[in-house]
Motif scaffolding. Structure first.
Motif, short mmCIF file in Angstrom:
data_model
loop_
_atom_site.label_atom_id
_atom_site.label_comp_id
_atom_site.label_asym_id
_atom_site.label_seq_id
_atom_site.Cartn_x
_atom_site.Cartn_y
_atom_site.Cartn_z
N TYR A 355 0.84 -1.21 0.00
CA TYR A 355 0.00 0.00 0.00
C TYR A 355 0.87 1.26 0.00
O TYR A 355 0.56 2.24 -0.67
N LEU A 358 2.23 1.87 -3.38
CA LEU A 358 1.19 2.40 -4.26
C LEU A 358 1.01 3.90 -4.04
O LEU A 358 0.82 4.67 -4.99
N CYS A 359 1.10 4.34 -2.79
CA CYS A 359 1.00 5.78 -2.50
C CYS A 359 2.16 6.55 -3.12
O CYS A 359 1.97 7.64 -3.68
N HIS A 362 1.63 6.81 -6.81
CA HIS A 362 0.54 7.76 -7.07
C HIS A 362 1.05 9.20 -6.92
O HIS A 362 0.66 10.09 -7.70
N PRO A 480 -5.05 2.95 -9.55
CA PRO A 480 -4.68 2.79 -8.13
C PRO A 480 -5.82 2.32 -7.24
O PRO A 480 -5.61 1.50 -6.33
N PHE A 481 -7.03 2.80 -7.51
CA PHE A 481 -8.17 2.41 -6.68
C PHE A 481 -8.60 0.98 -6.98
O PHE A 481 -9.07 0.26 -6.09
N ASP A 510 -6.80 3.62 3.33
CA ASP A 510 -6.07 3.43 2.07
C ASP A 510 -6.48 4.47 1.03
O ASP A 510 -5.63 5.08 0.38
N LEU A 514 -4.30 7.77 -0.64
CA LEU A 514 -4.15 8.10 -2.05
C LEU A 514 -4.64 9.52 -2.34
O LEU A 514 -4.03 10.26 -3.12
N THR A 515 -5.75 9.91 -1.70
CA THR A 515 -6.26 11.27 -1.89
C THR A 515 -5.26 12.32 -1.42
O THR A 515 -5.07 13.35 -2.07
N MET A 517 -2.09 12.07 -1.47
CA MET A 517 -0.97 12.15 -2.40
C MET A 517 -1.20 13.20 -3.48
O MET A 517 -0.26 13.83 -3.96
#
Length: 565
Positions: A355, A358-359, A362, A480-481, A510, A514-515, A517
């Motif tokens: 995770y 992934l961030c 992103h 990503p989602f 999670d 991402l938001t 980022m």
């Protein structure tokens, strides 16, 4: 797949509550209760995770709900196309113009958890989300009014030239910050509104319509900006092309915001007070780590709970991280603990490595994308067309720069159309190259295309290569989602294979990570790009920086992002 899967309409089935014991007199009597989802939702009681789903919504309702994304992206397109030219035309120094993008994301980092949690506990008769959507929508309208009309209003009110320039810069900058702040924040309540009123299948359909209407809205916004309104009848009637563009933007946003607010009825929060936290699900704090990062604890099914102890689930990107509290209203009256910025950052640091990777990817993707998109029209005006934004407004150099900005809007329009089209291409490519392949390809195509634009700034070639921007946009908004959804699915299957031991982790942290980022990328671009342009002496460094960061993201994806079947 959460966002890429085909829609499978399933007729809602009755929900069956488990057998319980009801005390009657001196004995117990077993009973079961059948109720339709519609009846349960109409009862006005809150629900816990997975208890029931709202009724199915028609295609027309979902499209009307998604119209707000058309209006939002229309205004966003106008801002992205004209913010740099407008700021430079009012006299803002080149070294400072990227700092405008710093204020809004910093405010977002500080206030988003607070606003997200507040919307979860809003007790308005109009619902939990719509009051916030309306408020932020009005702020967007005020911001774009100041942004596009600030120079004209100040010029009419202030006669001193030096004082006029200072006030024009202040008003336009305040308008940009206010609009950007409201437009960024409104996306969370809009998504939460969709998730609150739709069933699982309708959420996927609704997100698809949101993505489609977002692309169409951006295309129309850039198309309006690409037209020469200065010599048109509307331009002469309203005063200038900026006033014409403002007229279309304000009208589009006001109409589609109104349509959105009345598209689907929203059930207001029950009469129980905001202190009534969920007793069925609790986000574990740092004092409880037996189930791992972000775990959700479920109480035994047989434990009796009154309806007043339950609260509707939060579905917003940050809402689930902010509002699912760590302690419920227990007999010992412990204070409610909500997710704060500090606890959110701690959760991000302690999240599983895949995770966290992934961030990071992103963050790299959004940094590259924003580098290019926020300054692309300025690049077209100064580098491709060789105009001068600092020249007198009646000079040939400034007219040439404006022409470059208009052509840049055509390029961004191509980007919006290609983004909408590529969302369908992704479905075709998914079975062959998988999510990681699509993720890598989006970054690679964008990095290659922007490098060619920077090295060979030709008008025709640049417009053709604008289609790669849409590939990157669609990739960032979906892949990503979907990876998060697949990671969650894997973990749930592993729990089942282990016999159901432990509890599944919530997705809110999670998605919130991402938001964040996106906002962090905006802070990086705002803080560093202006100084980089000033150091290099040319805005061509903007496109080359976007290409470099995107290609670094390709390498990172290939090495660290976990493959998912």
């Amino acid at each position: 797949m959460t966002l890429l899967s085909d829609d499978q309409s399933v007729r809602p089935q009755p929900c069956r509550l488990p057998q319980t014991q009801k005390h009657l007199g001196n004995g117990f009597q077993s009973y079961t209760t059948d109720c339709s989802k519609e009846d349960f939702m109409d009862s006005g009681e809150g629900s816990v995770f997975g208890a029931v789903e709202p009724p199915r919504r028609s295609r027309g309702r979902l499209i009307l709900h998604g119209m707000v994304m058309f209006g939002r992206e229309f205004c966003y397109a106008v801002e992205a196309a004209f913010v740099t030219p407008v700021l430079l035309s009012v006299g803002l120094p080149r070294s400072l113009y990227s700092l405008v993008w710093l204020i809004s994301p910093i405010l977002g980092f500080l206030l988003q958890p607070v606003i997200g949690s507040a919307s979860d506990y809003c007790r308005s008769a109009w619902g939990r989300r719509r009051p916030y959507i309306l408020t932020l929508g009005v702020l967007m309208l005020i911001g774009i009014t100041m942004f596009l009309n600030g120079d004209a209003v100040v010029s009419a009110l202030v006669s001193d030239r030096s004082l006029r320039s200072v006030w024009a810069i202040v008003v336009v900058m305040c308008g940009v910050v206010l609009f950007d702040f409201a437009a960024d924040f409104i996306d969370g309540p809009i998504k939460a509104y969709l998730f609150d009123v739709c069933s699982h299948q309708d959420k996927e359909r609704g997100l698809h319509y949101h993505a489609l209407l977002t692309g169409l809205g951006g295309a129309c916004g850039y198309l309006v900006g690409a037209m020469d309104w200065g010599h048109s009848l509307l331009g002469r009637l309203l005063g200038s092309e900026y006033q014409v563009i403002y007229f279309f933007s304000a009208l589009t946003w006001a109409v589609f915001l109104t349509v959105h607010l009345f598209s689907i009825p929203e059930q207001p929060l029950g009469k129980e007070g905001p202190e009534s936290a969920p007793s069925a699900l609790r986000l574990l704090g740092s004092h409880t780590n037996s189930n791992g990062y972000g775990a959700l604890v479920k109480e035994p099914v047989g434990a009796p709970s009154s309806p007043t102890e339950l609260r509707p689930r939060s579905f917003s990107a940050l809402g689930e991280a902010n509002s699912v509290t760590s302690s419920a209203k227990q007999p010992n009256k412990k204070a409610q603990k909500r997710m704060t910025l500090r606890s959110l950052m701690k959760a991000v640091i302690n999240m599983p490595s895949h995770y966290r990777y992934l961030c990071v990817s992103h963050l790299l993707g959004w940094t590259a994308f924003l580098c290019n998109m926020l300054f692309f029209t300025d690049f077209m005006g100064q580098i491709v067309y060789k105009g001068n934004p600092y020249a007198d407004h009646n000079s040939t150099a400034y007219a040439t720069y404006e022409r470059g900005v208009e052509v840049g809007c055509w390029g961004l329009c191509i980007n919006a159309v290609s983004s909408a089209l590529y969302s369908y291409v992704q479905r075709c490519l998914l079975p062959y190259i998988g999510l990681k392949g699509l993720y890598f390809m989006g970054y690679f195509v964008f990095g290659l295309g922007t490098s060619l634009i920077g090295l060979f700034p030709n008008i025709i070639a640049t417009l053709i290569l604008c289609s790669v921007f849409g590939v990157m946009s669609s990739t960032l908004y979906t892949i990503p989602f979907n990876l998060i959804a697949e990671y969650q699915l894997e973990e749930e299957e592993q729990l089942k294979l282990r016999g159901g031991g432990g509890s599944p982790r919530g997705t809110g942290v999670d998605v919130a990570a991402l938001t964040c980022m996106v906002q962090l990328a905006q802070i990086i671009v705002g803080a560093g790009l202006g100084a980089l342009v000033n150091l290099a002496g040319s805005v061509i460094v903007v496109v080359l920086s976007a290409s470099t960061v995107s290609l670094l993201g390709c390498i990172f994806i290939a090495l660290f992002i976990r493959y998912v079947e």
